[in-house]
Design an enzyme around this catalytic site. Structure first.
Site, PDB file in Angstrom:
ATOM      1  N   GLY A  40      52.702 104.342  80.204  1.00  0.00           N
ATOM      2  CA  GLY A  40      52.835 105.763  80.515  1.00  0.00           C
ATOM      3  C   GLY A  40      53.362 106.512  79.311  1.00  0.00           C
ATOM      4  O   GLY A  40      54.336 106.080  78.674  1.00  0.00           O
ATOM      5  N   LEU A  43      56.421 112.614  79.513  1.00  0.00           N
ATOM      6  CA  LEU A  43      57.694 112.934  78.874  1.00  0.00           C
ATOM      7  C   LEU A  43      58.604 111.723  78.752  1.00  0.00           C
ATOM      8  O   LEU A  43      59.174 111.458  77.693  1.00  0.00           O
ATOM      9  CB  LEU A  43      58.407 114.051  79.642  1.00  0.00           C
ATOM     10  CG  LEU A  43      57.895 115.462  79.353  1.00  0.00           C
ATOM     11  CD1 LEU A  43      58.665 116.472  80.184  1.00  0.00           C
ATOM     12  CD2 LEU A  43      58.021 115.802  77.875  1.00  0.00           C
ATOM     13  N   ALA A  44      58.770 110.961  79.835  1.00  0.00           N
ATOM     14  CA  ALA A  44      59.662 109.802  79.789  1.00  0.00           C
ATOM     15  C   ALA A  44      59.109 108.731  78.858  1.00  0.00           C
ATOM     16  O   ALA A  44      59.829 108.180  78.014  1.00  0.00           O
ATOM     17  CB  ALA A  44      59.877 109.239  81.197  1.00  0.00           C
ATOM     18  N   GLY A  45      57.812 108.417  78.996  1.00  0.00           N
ATOM     19  CA  GLY A  45      57.229 107.353  78.196  1.00  0.00           C
ATOM     20  C   GLY A  45      57.100 107.699  76.724  1.00  0.00           C
ATOM     21  O   GLY A  45      57.437 106.882  75.859  1.00  0.00           O
ATOM     22  N   SER A 284      54.594 127.939  89.775  1.00  0.00           N
ATOM     23  CA  SER A 284      55.941 127.547  89.402  1.00  0.00           C
ATOM     24  C   SER A 284      57.016 128.159  90.300  1.00  0.00           C
ATOM     25  O   SER A 284      56.936 129.315  90.715  1.00  0.00           O
ATOM     26  CB  SER A 284      56.214 127.973  87.952  1.00  0.00           C
ATOM     27  OG  SER A 284      57.579 127.826  87.642  1.00  0.00           O
ATOM     28  N   ARG A 333      64.125 123.710  97.256  1.00  0.00           N
ATOM     29  CA  ARG A 333      62.727 123.593  97.650  1.00  0.00           C
ATOM     30  C   ARG A 333      62.544 123.123  99.091  1.00  0.00           C
ATOM     31  O   ARG A 333      61.647 123.580  99.790  1.00  0.00           O
ATOM     32  CB  ARG A 333      61.998 122.642  96.695  1.00  0.00           C
ATOM     33  CG  ARG A 333      61.859 123.210  95.310  1.00  0.00           C
ATOM     34  CD  ARG A 333      61.261 122.224  94.339  1.00  0.00           C
ATOM     35  NE  ARG A 333      61.073 122.844  93.029  1.00  0.00           N
ATOM     36  CZ  ARG A 333      60.625 122.217  91.964  1.00  0.00           C
ATOM     37  NH1 ARG A 333      60.324 120.931  92.045  1.00  0.00           N
ATOM     38  NH2 ARG A 333      60.476 122.846  90.822  1.00  0.00           N
ATOM     39  N   HIS A 404      54.593 117.450  96.146  1.00  0.00           N
ATOM     40  CA  HIS A 404      54.739 117.732  94.724  1.00  0.00           C
ATOM     41  C   HIS A 404      55.329 116.555  93.936  1.00  0.00           C
ATOM     42  O   HIS A 404      54.734 116.074  92.986  1.00  0.00           O
ATOM     43  CB  HIS A 404      55.617 118.965  94.553  1.00  0.00           C
ATOM     44  CG  HIS A 404      55.895 119.329  93.134  1.00  0.00           C
ATOM     45  ND1 HIS A 404      54.893 119.508  92.205  1.00  0.00           N
ATOM     46  CD2 HIS A 404      57.052 119.560  92.477  1.00  0.00           C
ATOM     47  CE1 HIS A 404      55.427 119.839  91.035  1.00  0.00           C
ATOM     48  NE2 HIS A 404      56.735 119.854  91.166  1.00  0.00           N
ATOM     49  N   ARG A 438      64.755 116.937  95.058  1.00  0.00           N
ATOM     50  CA  ARG A 438      64.965 117.280  93.654  1.00  0.00           C
ATOM     51  C   ARG A 438      65.112 118.786  93.491  1.00  0.00           C
ATOM     52  O   ARG A 438      64.285 119.550  93.957  1.00  0.00           O
ATOM     53  CB  ARG A 438      63.792 116.791  92.791  1.00  0.00           C
ATOM     54  CG  ARG A 438      63.954 117.155  91.327  1.00  0.00           C
ATOM     55  CD  ARG A 438      62.851 116.546  90.484  1.00  0.00           C
ATOM     56  NE  ARG A 438      61.548 117.105  90.759  1.00  0.00           N
ATOM     57  CZ  ARG A 438      61.088 118.259  90.248  1.00  0.00           C
ATOM     58  NH1 ARG A 438      61.862 118.985  89.462  1.00  0.00           N
ATOM     59  NH2 ARG A 438      59.875 118.678  90.517  1.00  0.00           N
TER      60      ARG A 438
END
Length: 640
Positions: A40, A43-45, A284, A333, A404, A438
């Site tokens: 992956g 962003l993290a990977g 968004s 949310r 989401h 989240r």
């Protein structure tokens, strides 16, 4: 099994610094002796691969897209949280920590969340140094805007394309390491199995999506940064390629899956328009800063956005502002989503289906001017107009909740290691920091925190105790894993049934949304489990997969992923059924307050539910990690 989260002792604000000092290190000369696989490159990977390569490790990075730039991280539009307190409005590391714990309805680890709040400050500096074009205010400082679940402005943003700009920053760092020869990049390559030797993760088996070739790759440690599993619902805001296969295949090798039923429903999505759709489009959450959510006080099904302009103020119900005066349209949310469902269930929804509410910018445009609103949200408004044909500068948007983000994922300890030694999970792929819901603008924060500032420290603790010896890919463990992958593919191709993969996927999605979506009850969940079992049984007898393995075959790709979704969906239902409390985005109708809010059962469910795979036809085993709260008081969440 007792789960050891490896949370360090000491005061909350000192845990991470002390831990970094106490863990074992790999000296610079020895780092080049270790190989690490990163699956992956979102962003993290990408941030992990770039950071670890910069330290000197040899990295093999894999993504199923043609470029890391196409990772789904680009779809996170609204912003990234950080406790910089540039607005001087009372923010702090502890307030960000508290808001995140509270927003997750007290179902996440204190130590992990506090670390996240601590390193959030560094993330912004890192990204600015990479050239990410964050918005700036008049004095030159980085600008901030508000997001749901907080009463301070802490969300840094690049217009309405923050995820894309942050990913370009991480991608530039990754590209530098590719050019330096420290990262070996494998695009259009999908992980299909985890290879274990002596109980430790030592490699992966992949399929080349262009040629169909099955290959093995060996390493000293494996990092999964493969995103969430929201596409189990078929219709979601996730990219169509987003899937759970890498995480699920690791789960079947022994990695525990934690809180699988914790699914986030996002309140600001373009409503479903018909059965022809293959995905949904997210607008968004940042739009709720200036947009006001409302429906008519009396039911008006079929009401269009153009007709809504003429409805007088006294006939409008700004229900979030009325019900939650302290937070208004910026409630978290899960709260916003649930209340949208309530008003639509009452018959006051709008649009052709009656499953929509208005998000209206008329007051903001009148107050600030069209140019100001365009500078903040112009690309989002343009996107909405292209999809719906309506101009948000002139008429209200229509929105409705949709699947989401998934807060559940592979269980990890404080070092981000799964229950399999040598296997790590970062970003949305793990269950770690968000609890049962989240807060907006925290996904980008967690992904970059894990990749830039956590895993570069913690993986060294494991590698320092690992011999330099490399496992050859002709080892029997690799050969067995390759044969397992090939046999699954052969089976799928041999069925030659009558129903397409998408037909089965849609059936699963309807069951998941109807019975394990925004609102759940025991009767519905029991029905869902039986329905999923029937779908899964028919799938392996009647699915139609065309083509062959040794070629570009998107039908086979989908078939493999949906097979995993069918198993994962059943585990999600099991988890939702066992957790008979309402909590964050997990709303059990049997457990609610008199005012219809989520009602937790702290005495029964203050734990992480980590499920252990016991075979396809056997019930998974529940393991519990108790959650300890020493710095926050467990209270009924209120945003009024």
């Amino acid at each position: 099994m007792i789960l050891d989260s490896k949370i360090p002792g000491g005061a909350l604000e000192e845990k991470w610094e002390k831990h970094k000092f106490n863990i074992k290190l790999v000296n610079p000369a020895n780092k080049r002796k270790y190989d690490i696989i990163v699956v992956g490159t979102g962003l993290a990977g990408a941030s992990a691969a770039a950071s670890l390569a910069e330290l000197g490790y040899n990295i093999k990075a894999f993504c199923f897209q043609d470029s890391p730039r196409r990772a789904h991280s680009i779809a996170a539009q609204g912003g990234i949280n950080a406790a910089k307190n540039y607005q001087n409005d009372g923010d702090s590391i502890f307030r960000l920590f508290y808001d995140t714990i509270k927003g997750g309805d007290y179902r996440s680890r204190e130590a992990n969340v506090h670390r996240l709040a601590e390193v959030s400050v560094n993330i912004i500096d890192q990204c600015v140094a990479q050239g990410v074009p964050f918005a700036r205010e008049y004095g030159g400082l980085l600008d901030n805007r508000s997001f749901g679940g907080a009463q301070v402005s802490r969300t840094f943003y690049a217009r309405g394309q923050t995820g894309q700009q942050l990913l370009l920053g991480a991608y530039s760092a990754l590209s530098r390491q590719i050019a330096n020869g420290k990262v070996e990049m494998h695009s259009r390559t999908e992980m299909l199995d985890l290879v274990m030797v002596d109980g430790k993760a030592r490699g992966i088996v992949t399929r080349n999506l262009i040629t169909g070739k099955i290959e093995s790759h060996s390493a000293h440690a494996v990092i999964l940064a493969t995103g969430g599993y929201g596409n189990v619902f078929y219709l979601s805001t996730n990219a169509m390629g987003s899937n759970a296969t890498a995480a699920w295949r690791a789960h079947k090798k022994g990695a525990f899956f934690a809180n699988p039923c914790y699914t986030q429903i996002h309140p600001t999505c373009i409503p479903v328009s018909g059965d022809h759709q293959s995905k949904l489009t997210l607008m968004s959450e940042s739009l709720r800063n200036d947009g006001r959510v409302w429906v008519p006080k009396e039911g008006r099904k079929g009401l269009t956005a153009s007709e809504a302009v003429a409805i007088p103020e006294e006939e409008r119900d700004y229900y979030l502002e009325t019900k939650y005066p302290s937070f208004g349209n910026l409630v978290p949310r899960d709260v916003a989503s649930r209340n949208a469902k309530y008003v639509c269930d009452e018959g006051r929804g709008v649009g052709a289906t009656g499953l929509a509410v208005f998000l209206d910018f008329a007051d903001a445009i009148k107050r600030d001017g069209k140019d100001v609103i365009s500078a903040k949200y112009g690309n989002l408004f343009d996107m909405y107009k292209q999809i719906t044909g309506d101009n948000p500068y002139e008429v209200p948007m229509m929105i409705y909740p949709a699947v989401h983000y998934t807060m559940g994922g592979l269980w990890v300890d404080y070092n981000l290691m799964t229950s399999i030694p040598g296997l790590y999970a970062l970003g949305e792929c793990n269950f770690s920091d968000h609890g049962a819901n989240r807060l907006g603008a925290s996904a980008l924060m967690q992904g970059l925190a894990d990749g830039y500032f956590v895993i570069p420290y913690t993986i060294g603790d494991y590698l320092a105790q690992t011999p330099y010896d490399k496992i050859p890919t002709d080892h029997e463990a690799f050969k067995a894993a390759e044969e397992n992958v090939k046999s699954i593919n052969r089976k799928l191709l041999s069925i030659k049934g009558e129903k397409t993969v998408d037909e089965f996927h849609k059936e699963l999605g309807h069951v998941m949304w109807d019975y394990c979506g925004m609102s759940r009850n025991a009767e519905g969940l029991k029905k869902a489990k039986e329905e999923i079992k029937k779908i899964r049984e028919e799938y392996w007898q009647n699915v139609k997969v065309i083509g062959a393995n040794e070629e570009l075959n998107m039908s086979l790709e989908k078939a493999s992923r949906v097979a995993d979704f069918l198993e994962l969906g059943e585990l999600m239902v099991d988890d939702a059924l066992h957790r008979s409390e309402s909590c964050g985005g997990h709303f059990r109708e049997e457990s609610q307050t008199e005012e219809g809010e989520a009602k937790r059962k702290d005495n029964e469910f203050s734990y992480v539910a980590a499920w252990e795979y016991k075979g396809t036809d056997n019930e998974s085993e529940l393991n519990k990690e108790a959650l300890q709260f020493e710095n926050v008081k467990l209270t009924q969440r209120s945003y009024k």
